[in-house]
Motif scaffolding. Structure first.
Motif, short mmCIF file in Angstrom:
data_model
loop_
_atom_site.label_atom_id
_atom_site.label_comp_id
_atom_site.label_asym_id
_atom_site.label_seq_id
_atom_site.Cartn_x
_atom_site.Cartn_y
_atom_site.Cartn_z
N PHE A 110 -15.05 46.46 -18.83
CA PHE A 110 -16.20 45.56 -18.96
C PHE A 110 -17.24 46.14 -19.92
O PHE A 110 -17.79 45.41 -20.75
CB PHE A 110 -16.82 45.29 -17.59
N SER A 111 -17.48 47.44 -19.82
CA SER A 111 -18.43 48.08 -20.74
C SER A 111 -17.95 47.98 -22.18
O SER A 111 -18.74 47.72 -23.09
CB SER A 111 -18.64 49.55 -20.37
N LEU A 112 -16.66 48.18 -22.38
CA LEU A 112 -16.10 48.07 -23.73
C LEU A 112 -16.16 46.63 -24.24
O LEU A 112 -16.36 46.39 -25.43
CB LEU A 112 -14.68 48.60 -23.76
N PHE A 113 -15.99 45.66 -23.35
CA PHE A 113 -16.14 44.27 -23.76
C PHE A 113 -17.58 43.99 -24.18
O PHE A 113 -17.83 43.28 -25.14
CB PHE A 113 -15.72 43.32 -22.63
N GLN A 114 -18.54 44.58 -23.44
CA GLN A 114 -19.93 44.43 -23.83
C GLN A 114 -20.20 45.07 -25.19
O GLN A 114 -21.00 44.57 -25.97
CB GLN A 114 -20.85 45.04 -22.78
N VAL A 115 -19.53 46.16 -25.47
CA VAL A 115 -19.68 46.81 -26.77
C VAL A 115 -19.15 45.90 -27.88
O VAL A 115 -19.75 45.79 -28.94
CB VAL A 115 -18.98 48.19 -26.79
N ILE A 116 -18.03 45.22 -27.63
CA ILE A 116 -17.47 44.29 -28.63
C ILE A 116 -18.47 43.19 -28.95
O ILE A 116 -18.64 42.82 -30.10
CB ILE A 116 -16.16 43.64 -28.12
N THR A 117 -19.13 42.68 -27.94
CA THR A 117 -20.09 41.59 -28.15
C THR A 117 -21.46 42.11 -28.55
O THR A 117 -22.39 41.32 -28.69
CB THR A 117 -20.22 40.74 -26.87
#
Length: 137
Positions: free
Chosen positions: A58-65
């Motif tokens: 989830f943290s990495l998905f937030q980084v993508i966005t």
């Protein structure tokens, strides 16, 4: 609407690939940073962001966005030991995930839109030809 329906198949495969990339990077981040007690003193929120694989993903998905790009995840990780290596790893991740996969998503939607537009133009041309033939008769 037809654009999104027509591109569901391609988007599904892209989402699967994105999930695999998130899982691999999330597992690595969780194992090396989140499960290492030495990092908890330097980054008290390590458990919150990268404590286990789903949190890391989830943290990495937030980084993508670019949601928690610098303050929440990237900044504290770079301050850890071997921060330069983590910065390079995040650069690779951003190239693969954010700029690679997300551009493919946009490309699939644009391609489907162009396909539908061309089909619409062909239908209109056939209709015009049919009407011209009726007028001639």
């Amino acid at each position: 609407v037809r654009t999104f329906v027509g591109s569901f198949s391609s988007l599904g495969w892209i989402m699967l690939l994105l999930s695999i990339v998130l899982f691999v990077f999330g597992m690595t981040l969780s194992m090396i940073v989140g499960q290492n007690a030495n990092n908890w003193d330097r980054w008290p929120d390590a458990i919150k962001y990268v404590g286990d694989i789903p949190k890391s993903m989830f943290s990495l998905f937030q980084v993508i966005t670019f949601d928690t790009w610098n303050g929440g995840v990237m900044g504290p990780i770079v301050d850890l030991p071997n921060g330069a290596w983590w910065m390079m790893a995040f650069a690779v991740y951003m190239v693969v995930a954010a700029f690679g996969l997300m551009t493919v998503i946009v490309g699939v939607i644009v391609e489907q839109t162009i396909e539908i537009s061309n089909a619409s133009i062909e239908e209109t041309a056939k209709l015009v030809l049919k009407l011209e033939n009726k007028v001639i008769e």
